[in-house]
Design a protein around this motif. Structure first.
Motif, PDB file in Angstrom:
ATOM      1  N   LYS A 169      31.429  41.938  35.102  1.00  0.00           N
ATOM      2  CA  LYS A 169      32.017  43.242  35.355  1.00  0.00           C
ATOM      3  C   LYS A 169      33.439  43.380  35.525  1.00  0.00           C
ATOM      4  O   LYS A 169      34.231  44.094  35.332  1.00  0.00           O
ATOM      5  N   ARG A 170      34.097  42.159  36.046  1.00  0.00           N
ATOM      6  CA  ARG A 170      35.335  42.047  36.302  1.00  0.00           C
ATOM      7  C   ARG A 170      36.062  41.869  35.112  1.00  0.00           C
ATOM      8  O   ARG A 170      37.114  42.472  34.764  1.00  0.00           O
ATOM      9  N   VAL A 171      35.572  41.027  34.270  1.00  0.00           N
ATOM     10  CA  VAL A 171      36.099  40.959  32.875  1.00  0.00           C
ATOM     11  C   VAL A 171      36.245  42.014  32.090  1.00  0.00           C
ATOM     12  O   VAL A 171      37.330  42.473  31.379  1.00  0.00           O
ATOM     13  N   GLN A 172      34.985  42.706  32.068  1.00  0.00           N
ATOM     14  CA  GLN A 172      34.843  44.138  31.237  1.00  0.00           C
ATOM     15  C   GLN A 172      35.919  45.003  31.740  1.00  0.00           C
ATOM     16  O   GLN A 172      36.428  45.895  30.998  1.00  0.00           O
ATOM     17  N   ALA A 173      36.190  45.106  33.080  1.00  0.00           N
ATOM     18  CA  ALA A 173      36.870  46.084  33.672  1.00  0.00           C
ATOM     19  C   ALA A 173      38.644  45.643  33.129  1.00  0.00           C
ATOM     20  O   ALA A 173      39.396  46.527  33.219  1.00  0.00           O
ATOM     21  N   ALA A 174      38.859  44.561  33.167  1.00  0.00           N
ATOM     22  CA  ALA A 174      40.233  44.096  33.040  1.00  0.00           C
ATOM     23  C   ALA A 174      40.600  43.794  31.653  1.00  0.00           C
ATOM     24  O   ALA A 174      41.878  43.958  31.187  1.00  0.00           O
ATOM     25  N   TYR A 175      39.766  43.546  30.592  1.00  0.00           N
ATOM     26  CA  TYR A 175      40.114  43.258  29.512  1.00  0.00           C
ATOM     27  C   TYR A 175      40.586  44.523  28.606  1.00  0.00           C
ATOM     28  O   TYR A 175      39.593  45.461  28.537  1.00  0.00           O
ATOM     29  N   ASP A 176      41.600  44.529  27.897  1.00  0.00           N
ATOM     30  CA  ASP A 176      42.090  45.659  26.745  1.00  0.00           C
ATOM     31  C   ASP A 176      41.672  45.165  25.633  1.00  0.00           C
ATOM     32  O   ASP A 176      42.264  43.902  25.179  1.00  0.00           O
ATOM     33  N   SER A 177      40.952  45.788  24.916  1.00  0.00           N
ATOM     34  CA  SER A 177      40.555  45.449  23.244  1.00  0.00           C
ATOM     35  C   SER A 177      41.793  45.242  22.456  1.00  0.00           C
ATOM     36  O   SER A 177      41.573  44.937  21.225  1.00  0.00           O
ATOM     37  N   SER A 178      42.916  45.713  22.854  1.00  0.00           N
ATOM     38  CA  SER A 178      44.096  45.686  21.885  1.00  0.00           C
ATOM     39  C   SER A 178      44.531  44.403  22.159  1.00  0.00           C
ATOM     40  O   SER A 178      45.206  43.665  21.047  1.00  0.00           O
TER      41      SER A 178
END
Length: 322
Positions: free
Chosen positions: A178-187
């Motif tokens: 969840k931490r990675v999913q919240a922090a990652y920007d798909s751009s």
């Protein structure tokens, strides 16, 4: 929380109804059996098992953290970060390349935990110890990788009466996801690579070894997609010029040799290979120090703990850019 993770987490609690009976059986010195599902279907497992053989290197760290006693194991395949490597009482089956499968017989196992590199030897093992239950929980193709690691952990928890410990590992794993999913920007574009022998191998999205499935887990945007990418443990051949041209914002790295050849005088650490390359000096990931390395023992570990540690490191790096 993604539905897939919720579904997988639910597997843990399905085994709780039997845990009380298992604990009672252990306290009285008796044993019973439970039914679990592995890659071959329904399996009847003695609990607690009296003699355990462990061959799947994804499970070694988990079993060691639970203080599970092993009669035999692929000790030669374990990194020295695993405590079993210091236990001379364990019969060493060797590596998957040159295993001493007959040595399994001497352990008189009632449970063999098979998987990953040793899956190729499963039929032979079944012939040698026909009375043992062989459990294989290797992540299955076509299933979400993170769900499969959770399935493996929760099932082992049921077998060994370690449901609470399994829940703790799963909770920590899910939190790191969840931490990675919240922090990652798909751009932000990402490239995954492995290094070995001073060379860089490209890890293909989805299908590539170790890091490939994470493109699907986190919705990572590939910096480069190579036709006919494979799943080999050394990755696909790629030139530093191709990496430089794709200019990834992030590079995720598994240093293959760190686990098996770190003591070799010719060993080149992944950081030297990538950060010391003149051809990559102008790549965004290098300039901005956005290179995240998997734990050094990953190649011969790949446990749920390994991925939790890496995901948290990735999350730390992503959060630092906010």
């Amino acid at each position: 929380m993604p539905a897939a993770i919720l579904t997988a987490s639910g597997l843990l609690f399905a085994g709780y109804s039997a845990s009380g009976a298992d604990d009672a059986a252990k306290s009285s010195g008796s044993s019973s059996t439970i039914e679990i599902e592995d890659n071959s279907g329904s399996q009847t497992v003695a609990t607690p098992p009296s003699s355990v053989v462990a061959l799947d290197n994804r499970t070694f760290e988990t079993l060691a953290s639970w203080d599970i006693e092993l009669s035999a194991a692929a000790v030669s395949l374990m990194p020295d970060t695993i405590s079993y490597t210091k236990d001379d009482s364990i019969i060493d089956i060797g590596t998957h390349n040159e295993p001493d499968l007959e040595a399994i017989v001497a352990a008189e196992p009632d449970l063999v935990i098979n998987g990953q590199r040793f899956t190729q030897h499963e039929d032979k093992i079944a012939e040698l110890v026909p009375d043992a239950t062989i459990v294989n929980l290797e992540p299955r193709e076509g299933e979400p990788f993170t769900d499969e690691l959770i399935r493996q952990t929760t099932t082992l928890g049921e077998i060994f009466g370690k449901q609470d410990e399994a829940q703790q590992l799963v909770s920590e794993f899910e939190s790191s996801i969840k931490r990675v999913q919240a922090a990652y920007d798909s751009s932000a574009t990402v490239m995954a690579v492995t290094t070995t022998g001073g060379e860089i191998g490209y890890i293909a999205p989805s299908i590539g070894r170790t890091l490939g499935p994470l493109y699907d887990t986190f919705g990572l945007t590939p910096a480069l997609e190579v036709a006919d990418g494979g799943s080999g443990d050394q990755g696909d051949d790629i030139s530093v010029e191709a990496i430089a041209s794709s200019n990834p914002d992030w590079i995720l790295v598994m240093d293959r040799d760190a686990a098996i050849a770190a003591d070799d005088p010719s060993y080149s650490p992944a950081a030297d290979v990538l950060e010391g390359s003149a051809a990559l000096a102008n790549v965004t990931a290098v300039q901005d120090k956005q290179i995240v390395y998997m734990p050094a023992d990953t190649y011969t570990n790949e446990s749920i703990q390994t991925y939790t540690e890496f995901f948290n490191a990735f999350a730390d790096a992503l959060e630092a850019t906010k």
